[in-house]
Scaffold this active site. Structure first.
Site, mmCIF file in Angstrom:
data_model
loop_
_atom_site.group_PDB
_atom_site.id
_atom_site.type_symbol
_atom_site.label_atom_id
_atom_site.label_comp_id
_atom_site.label_asym_id
_atom_site.label_seq_id
_atom_site.Cartn_x
_atom_site.Cartn_y
_atom_site.Cartn_z
ATOM 1 N N ARG A 58 16.306 -25.092 15.427
ATOM 2 C CA ARG A 58 16.234 -24.342 16.688
ATOM 3 C C ARG A 58 17.427 -23.433 16.931
ATOM 4 O O ARG A 58 17.282 -22.374 17.539
ATOM 5 C CB ARG A 58 16.116 -25.330 17.859
ATOM 6 N N LYS A 158 7.764 -38.926 5.419
ATOM 7 C CA LYS A 158 7.369 -40.114 6.171
ATOM 8 C C LYS A 158 8.116 -40.133 7.507
ATOM 9 O O LYS A 158 9.183 -39.539 7.579
ATOM 10 C CB LYS A 158 7.640 -41.374 5.351
ATOM 11 N N HIS A 188 9.311 -41.174 -1.444
ATOM 12 C CA HIS A 188 10.326 -40.866 -2.457
ATOM 13 C C HIS A 188 10.455 -41.977 -3.509
ATOM 14 O O HIS A 188 10.979 -41.746 -4.585
ATOM 15 C CB HIS A 188 11.677 -40.535 -1.806
ATOM 16 N N ASP A 245 7.900 -49.245 8.494
ATOM 17 C CA ASP A 245 8.896 -48.386 7.845
ATOM 18 C C ASP A 245 8.907 -48.543 6.322
ATOM 19 O O ASP A 245 9.178 -47.581 5.610
ATOM 20 C CB ASP A 245 10.293 -48.710 8.404
ATOM 21 N N HIS A 250 6.386 -47.732 0.821
ATOM 22 C CA HIS A 250 7.040 -48.064 -0.452
ATOM 23 C C HIS A 250 6.469 -49.332 -1.114
ATOM 24 O O HIS A 250 6.145 -49.326 -2.298
ATOM 25 C CB HIS A 250 8.543 -48.269 -0.252
ATOM 26 N N LYS A 349 16.398 -55.708 5.892
ATOM 27 C CA LYS A 349 17.707 -55.076 6.019
ATOM 28 C C LYS A 349 18.774 -56.159 6.111
ATOM 29 O O LYS A 349 18.487 -57.287 6.489
ATOM 30 C CB LYS A 349 17.741 -54.200 7.274
#
Ligand code: NAP
Length: 494
Positions: A58, A158, A188, A245, A250, A349
């Site tokens: 922007r 994604k 990826h 996620d 994946h 995680k």
């Protein structure tokens, strides 16, 4: 293998001259991944002629200010081995910048049209590294501005939707402007060297195929573990969680490549059709079984590599959250090849270490001739990261006198031992594939929708059954319940 014997160079075929517009050209993805990937391809002589890379966002800035900003980012995000400044000046001549608010219906697209006005026949890539709500408005804007040429294609990052319905809506909106074979949905993971090696391992060797089914395989484990927390993505992550996620894309892609039938060829649609069949054969996880075959976890305060890490709530800056940062699932593929073979998948995680691995656990021999001596069943471990390798664990005789002693040792196919080349980042491979028009490593719309359908059912089952969120300490490999789930089957995570 000595260094002299290792494979030390790779040949890179130049791609045709192209124009690449990066929407979100100043964002984290562009700075950390896309521009460095393009620079590396340039340094290897793959980006030819007067190709142009046009960043947009922007705010307003000049071409040279944009090039400077990208140079700073490259220096910041490239690892020591990767950093090479020598060709940056030449590369930066390709970088242009156009300010454009694509969320503004009254936005003027003329400046972008002007930047693209020369050589309209060349390959034109629109890379949408922006929030997904802008995907359809950007496609509509491109169409209205007359920028969707014969050779134009669009790349979607994604997340591709937040559920089945939103994925369908995105597919329909983007599909109204671009034909399916012009839409490149990036995961990826599919650009990683070792993930592509899965195809070669399975379909380039005769040895594995006769064993690749419920006849010889007891179970499969797929782990994608991260030691990092949510970082700066807390606000987004808290609305998504590990299932949306990581699993939806994946892990299900890894599962598909592991379990799919041999495609007729490596053509995109042959591969994608086989992956789709796996997704459609995944047994739905209903609310009656969810608590037995899934585990949801969230990291609490703990130590990773001797460093104390805060809990998830502190990382995200909220007092309460039911978002899962860990998920483990016992999945089944209901077809002839895989009937009765549990496929355990887990991702999380702040786990003990960063590790992506596929483990194929074979069955024991039907009868042991070695009496009471314990025989460990064969195991094929495909390590995707770090230390990329394929290890086939076998029983062998331990040398020496004093009876027949067995030892379990791996046949080790380590990338580092065999190749002394730099592994290109996944984005390098994927970006060049987009320019070449090779869709094999990108997801088709129906694949994405089928994956969401399976994931949606799990989310609904969790909500309907009120499935508990289990806490695990940072630095632990997920909650105890994840280990218990396998222990009930007599198995354990490798
Ligand atoms: P980010 O750092 O927030 O960057 C977003 C970019 O979009 C900025 O350049 C922003 O520039 C631009 N933008 C936002 N609204 C705009 C508008 N109305 N018109 C024009 N430009 C606009 O996000 P990111 O991390 O780069 O991620 C981008 C997308 O990739 C997201 O969908 C994300 O989920 C996905 N993704 C990111 C990663 C990653 O590693 N970062 C990995 C996988 C997927 P201005 O604000 O200056 O306009």
């Amino acid at each position: 293998m000595s260094t002299d014997e290792k494979q030390t160079s790779s040949a890179f075929l130049p791609v045709n001259t192209f124009d690449l517009v990066v929407f979100g050209g100043t964002g984290d993805l562009a700075r950390r991944k896309l521009i460095p990937a393009l620079y590396h391809r340039f340094c290897d002589g793959q980006i030819s002629g007067d190709s142009r890379i046009i960043g947009t966002s922007r705010s307003e800035r000049t071409d040279s200010a944009y090039a400077k900003q990208m140079h700073k980012a490259y220096k910041e995000f490239s690892s020591g081995n990767d950093y090479d400044d020598s060709q940056w000046d030449e590369f930066s001549n390709k970088l242009k910048y156009v300010g454009l608010d694509v969320g503004d219906k009254a936005a003027d697209w003329k400046a972008l049209g002007k930047a693209l006005s020369k050589d309209k026949d060349r390959v034109r890539v629109f890379y949408l590294a922006v929030p997904p709500k802008l995907f359809v408005p950007i496609c509509n804007g491109l169409k209205a501005a007359g920028l969707v040429t014969e050779n134009a294609r669009v790349v979607l990052e994604k997340p591709l939707g937040t559920d089945h319905a939103s994925a369908q809506a995105t597919n329909a909106g983007v599909g109204a402007v671009f034909d399916e074979n012009k839409i490149y949905r990036i995961d990826h993971y599919l650009g990683k060297e070792t993930v592509q090696n899965l195809l070669v391992l399975r379909f380039g060797n005769i040895l594995l195929e006769p064993l690749w089914s419920n006849r010889a395989i007891d179970h499969i484990e797929i782990t994608v573990a991260e030691s990092i927390g949510v970082g700066g993505r807390g606000a987004y992550y808290d609305t998504a969680g590990a299932l949306r996620d990581m699993v939806q894309n994946h892990l299900l892609q890894l599962l598909c490549l592991t379990a799919m039938e041999t495609p007729a060829s490596l053509d995109a649609d042959d591969v994608r059709t086989e992956k789709l069949k796996v997704l459609r054969a995944l047994r739905p996880i209903t609310k009656d079984v969810a608590s037995y075959v899934t585990v949801r976890g969230q990291y609490a305060r703990g130590k990773v590599d001797d460093e104390v890490m805060p809990d998830y709530l502190t990382d995200v800056g909220v007092d309460f959250s039911e978002t899962e940062t860990f998920v483990a699932i016992k999945a089944h593929i209901d077809n002839w090849r895989w009937a009765g073979v549990p496929i355990y998948i887990r991702t999380g995680k702040r786990m003990a270490s960063r590790r992506s691995e596929i483990v194929i656990q074979f069955k024991p021999v039907p009868h042991s001739v070695f009496g009471p001596t314990k025989l460990n069943p064969n195991k094929l471990v495909i390590r995707l990261q770090p230390d990329e390798a394929v290890n086939l664990w076998m029983e062998i005789k331990e040398p020496g006198a004093g009876g027949l002693r067995l030892k379990t040792l791996p046949l080790n196919l380590s990338y580092a031992d065999n190749f002394a080349v730099r592994y290109p980042d996944a984005y390098e491979r994927l970006l060049m594939d987009v320019v070449r028009g090779n869709l094999s490593l990108f997801m088709r719309g129906d694949e994405v929708e089928a994956a969401w359908k399976w994931v949606d059912e799990i989310i609904k089952s969790w909500a309907d059954s009120g499935q508990r969120l289990e806490l695990y300490q940072a630095g632990q490999d997920g909650p105890d319940e994840s280990h218990d789930m396998l222990a009930k089957d007599g198995n354990k995570w490798v």
